[in-house]
Write a protein that holds these residues in place. Structure first.
Motif, PDB file in Angstrom:
ATOM      1  N   VAL A  44      -2.218   0.951  -7.312  1.00  0.00           N
ATOM      2  CA  VAL A  44      -3.492   1.529  -6.877  1.00  0.00           C
ATOM      3  C   VAL A  44      -3.585   1.529  -5.352  1.00  0.00           C
ATOM      4  O   VAL A  44      -3.578   0.458  -4.722  1.00  0.00           O
ATOM      5  CB  VAL A  44      -4.683   0.744  -7.457  1.00  0.00           C
ATOM      6  N   ASP A  45      -3.681   2.713  -4.773  1.00  0.00           N
ATOM      7  CA  ASP A  45      -3.983   2.843  -3.350  1.00  0.00           C
ATOM      8  C   ASP A  45      -5.502   2.718  -3.218  1.00  0.00           C
ATOM      9  O   ASP A  45      -6.241   3.675  -3.474  1.00  0.00           O
ATOM     10  CB  ASP A  45      -3.500   4.191  -2.823  1.00  0.00           C
ATOM     11  N   ALA A  46      -5.979   1.522  -2.849  1.00  0.00           N
ATOM     12  CA  ALA A  46      -7.421   1.264  -2.821  1.00  0.00           C
ATOM     13  C   ALA A  46      -8.142   2.180  -1.848  1.00  0.00           C
ATOM     14  O   ALA A  46      -9.284   2.580  -2.097  1.00  0.00           O
ATOM     15  CB  ALA A  46      -7.676  -0.202  -2.463  1.00  0.00           C
ATOM     16  N   GLY A  47      -7.494   2.514  -0.732  1.00  0.00           N
ATOM     17  CA  GLY A  47      -8.127   3.413   0.229  1.00  0.00           C
ATOM     18  C   GLY A  47      -8.446   4.755  -0.400  1.00  0.00           C
ATOM     19  O   GLY A  47      -9.532   5.320  -0.181  1.00  0.00           O
ATOM     20  N   TYR A  48      -7.516   5.277  -1.193  1.00  0.00           N
ATOM     21  CA  TYR A  48      -7.760   6.536  -1.895  1.00  0.00           C
ATOM     22  C   TYR A  48      -8.887   6.376  -2.910  1.00  0.00           C
ATOM     23  O   TYR A  48      -9.780   7.231  -3.010  1.00  0.00           O
ATOM     24  CB  TYR A  48      -6.482   6.991  -2.599  1.00  0.00           C
ATOM     25  N   THR A  60     -20.286   9.975  -0.245  1.00  0.00           N
ATOM     26  CA  THR A  60     -19.779   9.519   1.041  1.00  0.00           C
ATOM     27  C   THR A  60     -18.495   8.721   0.853  1.00  0.00           C
ATOM     28  O   THR A  60     -18.290   8.106  -0.199  1.00  0.00           O
ATOM     29  CB  THR A  60     -20.813   8.632   1.773  1.00  0.00           C
ATOM     30  N   GLU A  61     -17.644   8.747   1.876  1.00  0.00           N
ATOM     31  CA  GLU A  61     -16.421   7.940   1.852  1.00  0.00           C
ATOM     32  C   GLU A  61     -16.591   6.642   2.631  1.00  0.00           C
ATOM     33  O   GLU A  61     -15.660   5.833   2.670  1.00  0.00           O
ATOM     34  CB  GLU A  61     -15.260   8.753   2.441  1.00  0.00           C
ATOM     35  N   ASP A  62     -17.749   6.439   3.222  1.00  0.00           N
ATOM     36  CA  ASP A  62     -18.017   5.249   4.025  1.00  0.00           C
ATOM     37  C   ASP A  62     -18.231   4.045   3.103  1.00  0.00           C
ATOM     38  O   ASP A  62     -19.209   3.992   2.358  1.00  0.00           O
ATOM     39  CB  ASP A  62     -19.255   5.472   4.894  1.00  0.00           C
ATOM     40  N   ARG A  63     -17.320   3.078   3.161  1.00  0.00           N
ATOM     41  CA  ARG A  63     -17.422   1.912   2.271  1.00  0.00           C
ATOM     42  C   ARG A  63     -18.717   1.134   2.478  1.00  0.00           C
ATOM     43  O   ARG A  63     -19.183   0.447   1.564  1.00  0.00           O
ATOM     44  CB  ARG A  63     -16.238   0.967   2.497  1.00  0.00           C
ATOM     45  N   ARG A  64     -19.288   1.214   3.681  1.00  0.00           N
ATOM     46  CA  ARG A  64     -20.518   0.459   3.949  1.00  0.00           C
ATOM     47  C   ARG A  64     -21.715   1.036   3.207  1.00  0.00           C
ATOM     48  O   ARG A  64     -22.746   0.365   3.074  1.00  0.00           O
ATOM     49  CB  ARG A  64     -20.804   0.455   5.450  1.00  0.00           C
ATOM     50  N   ALA A  65     -21.592   2.256   2.722  1.00  0.00           N
ATOM     51  CA  ALA A  65     -22.722   2.928   2.094  1.00  0.00           C
ATOM     52  C   ALA A  65     -22.794   2.727   0.586  1.00  0.00           C
ATOM     53  O   ALA A  65     -23.792   3.077  -0.037  1.00  0.00           O
ATOM     54  CB  ALA A  65     -22.675   4.421   2.412  1.00  0.00           C
ATOM     55  N   PHE A  66     -21.747   2.160  -0.002  1.00  0.00           N
ATOM     56  CA  PHE A  66     -21.759   1.976  -1.458  1.00  0.00           C
ATOM     57  C   PHE A  66     -20.936   0.748  -1.827  1.00  0.00           C
ATOM     58  O   PHE A  66     -20.161   0.228  -1.018  1.00  0.00           O
ATOM     59  CB  PHE A  66     -21.210   3.216  -2.181  1.00  0.00           C
ATOM     60  N   ASP A  97      -4.404  -2.397  -0.194  1.00  0.00           N
ATOM     61  CA  ASP A  97      -5.563  -2.167   0.656  1.00  0.00           C
ATOM     62  C   ASP A  97      -5.216  -2.562   2.086  1.00  0.00           C
ATOM     63  O   ASP A  97      -4.142  -3.120   2.345  1.00  0.00           O
ATOM     64  CB  ASP A  97      -6.761  -2.974   0.145  1.00  0.00           C
ATOM     65  N   GLY A  98      -6.118  -2.285   3.015  1.00  0.00           N
ATOM     66  CA  GLY A  98      -5.908  -2.668   4.405  1.00  0.00           C
ATOM     67  C   GLY A  98      -6.864  -3.772   4.818  1.00  0.00           C
ATOM     68  O   GLY A  98      -7.961  -3.909   4.256  1.00  0.00           O
ATOM     69  N   ALA A  99      -6.464  -4.586   5.779  1.00  0.00           N
ATOM     70  CA  ALA A  99      -7.317  -5.665   6.287  1.00  0.00           C
ATOM     71  C   ALA A  99      -6.882  -5.999   7.713  1.00  0.00           C
ATOM     72  O   ALA A  99      -5.708  -5.871   8.054  1.00  0.00           O
ATOM     73  CB  ALA A  99      -7.224  -6.907   5.398  1.00  0.00           C
ATOM     74  N   ARG A 100      -7.829  -6.416   8.517  1.00  0.00           N
ATOM     75  CA  ARG A 100      -7.522  -6.816   9.889  1.00  0.00           C
ATOM     76  C   ARG A 100      -6.544  -7.983   9.872  1.00  0.00           C
ATOM     77  O   ARG A 100      -6.786  -8.996   9.217  1.00  0.00           O
ATOM     78  CB  ARG A 100      -8.794  -7.249  10.627  1.00  0.00           C
ATOM     79  N   ARG A 101      -5.442  -7.797  10.562  1.00  0.00           N
ATOM     80  CA  ARG A 101      -4.403  -8.827  10.672  1.00  0.00           C
ATOM     81  C   ARG A 101      -3.936  -9.297   9.286  1.00  0.00           C
ATOM     82  O   ARG A 101      -3.460 -10.398   9.121  1.00  0.00           O
ATOM     83  CB  ARG A 101      -4.879 -10.018  11.513  1.00  0.00           C
ATOM     84  N   ARG A 102      -4.120  -8.435   8.301  1.00  0.00           N
ATOM     85  CA  ARG A 102      -3.725  -8.721   6.910  1.00  0.00           C
ATOM     86  C   ARG A 102      -4.387 -10.012   6.370  1.00  0.00           C
ATOM     87  O   ARG A 102      -3.791 -10.741   5.581  1.00  0.00           O
ATOM     88  CB  ARG A 102      -2.206  -8.819   6.791  1.00  0.00           C
ATOM     89  N   ILE A 103      -5.603 -10.264   6.802  1.00  0.00           N
ATOM     90  CA  ILE A 103      -6.365 -11.411   6.303  1.00  0.00           C
ATOM     91  C   ILE A 103      -7.338 -10.916   5.239  1.00  0.00           C
ATOM     92  O   ILE A 103      -8.154 -10.029   5.494  1.00  0.00           O
ATOM     93  CB  ILE A 103      -7.133 -12.112   7.441  1.00  0.00           C
ATOM     94  N   HIS A 104      -7.271 -11.478   4.038  1.00  0.00           N
ATOM     95  CA  HIS A 104      -8.094 -11.023   2.920  1.00  0.00           C
ATOM     96  C   HIS A 104      -9.584 -11.101   3.253  1.00  0.00           C
ATOM     97  O   HIS A 104     -10.062 -12.108   3.794  1.00  0.00           O
ATOM     98  CB  HIS A 104      -7.845 -11.872   1.671  1.00  0.00           C
ATOM     99  N   THR A 105     -10.316 -10.053   2.896  1.00  0.00           N
ATOM    100  CA  THR A 105     -11.765 -10.123   2.915  1.00  0.00           C
ATOM    101  C   THR A 105     -12.222 -10.895   1.672  1.00  0.00           C
ATOM    102  O   THR A 105     -11.430 -11.171   0.769  1.00  0.00           O
ATOM    103  CB  THR A 105     -12.381  -8.721   2.893  1.00  0.00           C
ATOM    104  N   ILE A 106     -13.503 -11.205   1.609  1.00  0.00           N
ATOM    105  CA  ILE A 106     -14.030 -11.915   0.437  1.00  0.00           C
ATOM    106  C   ILE A 106     -13.819 -11.084  -0.819  1.00  0.00           C
ATOM    107  O   ILE A 106     -13.418 -11.598  -1.869  1.00  0.00           O
ATOM    108  CB  ILE A 106     -15.524 -12.234   0.629  1.00  0.00           C
ATOM    109  N   GLU A 107     -14.069  -9.785  -0.719  1.00  0.00           N
ATOM    110  CA  GLU A 107     -13.878  -8.905  -1.874  1.00  0.00           C
ATOM    111  C   GLU A 107     -12.414  -8.880  -2.302  1.00  0.00           C
ATOM    112  O   GLU A 107     -12.105  -8.943  -3.493  1.00  0.00           O
ATOM    113  CB  GLU A 107     -14.345  -7.494  -1.538  1.00  0.00           C
ATOM    114  N   GLN A 108     -11.511  -8.811  -1.341  1.00  0.00           N
ATOM    115  CA  GLN A 108     -10.075  -8.785  -1.670  1.00  0.00           C
ATOM    116  C   GLN A 108      -9.618 -10.106  -2.276  1.00  0.00           C
ATOM    117  O   GLN A 108      -8.742 -10.122  -3.139  1.00  0.00           O
ATOM    118  CB  GLN A 108      -9.277  -8.447  -0.417  1.00  0.00           C
ATOM    119  N   GLN A 109     -10.239 -11.205  -1.848  1.00  0.00           N
ATOM    120  CA  GLN A 109      -9.923 -12.501  -2.449  1.00  0.00           C
ATOM    121  C   GLN A 109     -10.319 -12.508  -3.925  1.00  0.00           C
ATOM    122  O   GLN A 109      -9.575 -13.003  -4.780  1.00  0.00           O
ATOM    123  CB  GLN A 109     -10.659 -13.612  -1.708  1.00  0.00           C
TER     124      GLN A 109
END
Length: 314
Positions: A44-48, A60-66, A97-109
Motif C-alpha cells: 500500500v502506497d499510503a500517500g496515494y 481534498t487531498e490535504d491530510r489535515r482536513a480529514f 508512508d513518509g515521515a520526517r527523518r523517518r521517525i514514526h508519527t503517532i498514527e504510523q506507530q
C-alpha cells in the motif's frame, strides 16, 4: 576409429532401481508443491491512498482536513484479498508512508502495531512530498518474488515509477494486481502502470466512505460525534465500555446466526469480513450513541470484545 565398448555387462537391475528412486523423488516433490498454499502480500502506497480517498470522499487531498481510519481500511483490503485469492494465505500488508527523518508519527506507530502489518517509511521533504517510497516498494516486491515468498502481489498505488517494481516482480514469476481508488475525475493512476500489471481493480465511493471523515477544525482536530451523541462524546467512551459493547453485539450475532456461522468466522481471526465488521460498527455506535469511525483504538477494542465473546463460546 574404434568405438569404446563397455568394460562389463550392463546391470539393468541397477538402472531400473535408479529410475524408480528418481521417480519416487519426483513424485514426492510434485506432491509437496501441489499441497503448498499460494501466498499473497498487499503493498500500500499510503500517500496515494490518502490523496485519492481524501479527494473522493472529503473533496481534498490535504491530510489535515480529514481523518483516515487506516486500520479499518487495511482490514477491508485484507478481506478483499481473501475473496480474490481464496486458496492463498496472506504473508503480510506492507504500508509505505513518509515521515520526517523517518521517525514514526503517532498514527504510523498505531498502524505498525497492527497484526500482519509492516510499516516502511521514506522521507518527507519541505513540501511534504514522499521521497524514497517507490524504491522501498520495488525492493520488497523484487525480494519477495525472487525468494518465491509470494505468488501474487496486490499493489495499491498510482505512480508511474512503480512500473519498474512491477517488472522486477513479474520477472521472478509473481503476478502483480493493481488496485486503485476511484478518481473524482479523470484518472489517478499512470497509464504505463495500468498497462504493465496482470489485473486491475478499483474501489468506489461506497467502499471508501466508511473510512474517511472530515475534521471539524483542520488546524486542531477534534473527535467527530454524530448529532445527538451522548454527553462527553467519544472521550467518555473508554476502551473497557467499548469492549463490553463488542461482546454484547457478539452475543446477539451468535444468537441470530448460530454456531455454524461461528465456525465459518473463526478461521479468519483476528480479521472480520467486511460486512460483519460494518454490522458490528453500526450496531455498536447505536448502543453507544457516538461515532467510532475515526477512532482506531476504540474500534480495535470493539473488535477485541466481539472476538473474545465468540471464541469463549466455541
Amino acid at each position: 576409429m574404434n568405438d569404446v565398448q563397455p568394460s562389463g555387462p550392463i546391470d539393468l537391475t541397477t538402472i531400473a532401481t535408479g529410475i524408480e528412486r528418481t521417480n519416487e523423488l519426483l513424485t514426492r516433490v510434485l506432491a509437496e508443491v501441489a499441497t503448498t498454499p499460494s501466498t499473497h502480500a498487499i503493498f500500500v502506497d499510503a500517500g496515494y491512498v490518502y490523496a485519492a480517498a481524501g479527494r473522493l470522499v472529503a473533496g481534498t487531498e490535504d491530510r489535515r482536513a480529514f481523518e483516515l481510519d487506516a486500520e479499518g481500511l487495511i482490514e477491508a483490503f485484507i478481506d478483499k484479498a481473501r475473496m480474490i485469492f481464496p486458496d492463498s494465505r496472506l504473508l503480510r500488508v506492507y504500508w509505505y508512508d513518509g515521515a520526517r527523518r523517518r521517525i514514526h508519527t503517532i498514527e504510523q506507530q498505531r498502524i505498525a502495531e497492527l497484526p500482519d502489518v509492516k510499516v516502511r517509511l521514506g522521507n518527507l521533504n519541505a513540501n511534504n512530498q514522499q521521497k524514497g517510497v517507490d524504491s522501498l516498494i520495488r525492493s520488497d516486491l523484487e525480494s519477495l518474488a525472487r525468494h518465491r515468498a509470494i505468488s501474487d502481489a496486490a499493489l495499491i498505488g498510482g505512480d508511474e515509477d512503480l512500473v519498474s517494481a512491477v517488472e522486477a516482480a513479474q520477472g521472478y514469476g509473481a503476478r502483480v494486481h493493481l488496485w486503485g481508488i476511484e478518481a473524482a475525475c479523470g484518472r489517478n493512476q499512470a497509464d504505463p502502470l495500468l498497462w504493465e500489471v496482470d489485473s486491475q481493480r478499483t474501489f468506489d465511493l461506497d467502499f471508501c466512505k466508511p473510512y474517511v471523515a472530515r475534521r471539524t477544525n483542520p488546524c486542531q482536530p477534534e473527535p467527530y460525534a454524530e448529532p445527538g451523541a451522548a454527553p462527553g462524546g467519544v472521550e467518555a467512551a473508554g476502551r473497557v465500555e467499548v469492549r463490553f459493547v463488542g461482546a454484547q453485539v457478539a452475543a446477539r450475532w451468535l444468537a441470530e446466526r448460530g454456531r455454524e456461522a461461528l465456525a465459518d468466522l473463526l478461521p479468519g481471526h483476528p480479521y472480520l469480513p467486511g460486512p460483519v465488521d460494518q454490522e458490528l460498527l453500526v450496531e455498536a455506535e447505536g448502543l453507544l450513541g457516538i461515532s467510532l469511525r475515526t477512532h482506531a483504538d476504540l474500534r480495535r477494542a470493539l473488535r477485541d470484545g466481539f472476538w473474545e465473546h465468540l471464541r469463549a463460546q466455541y
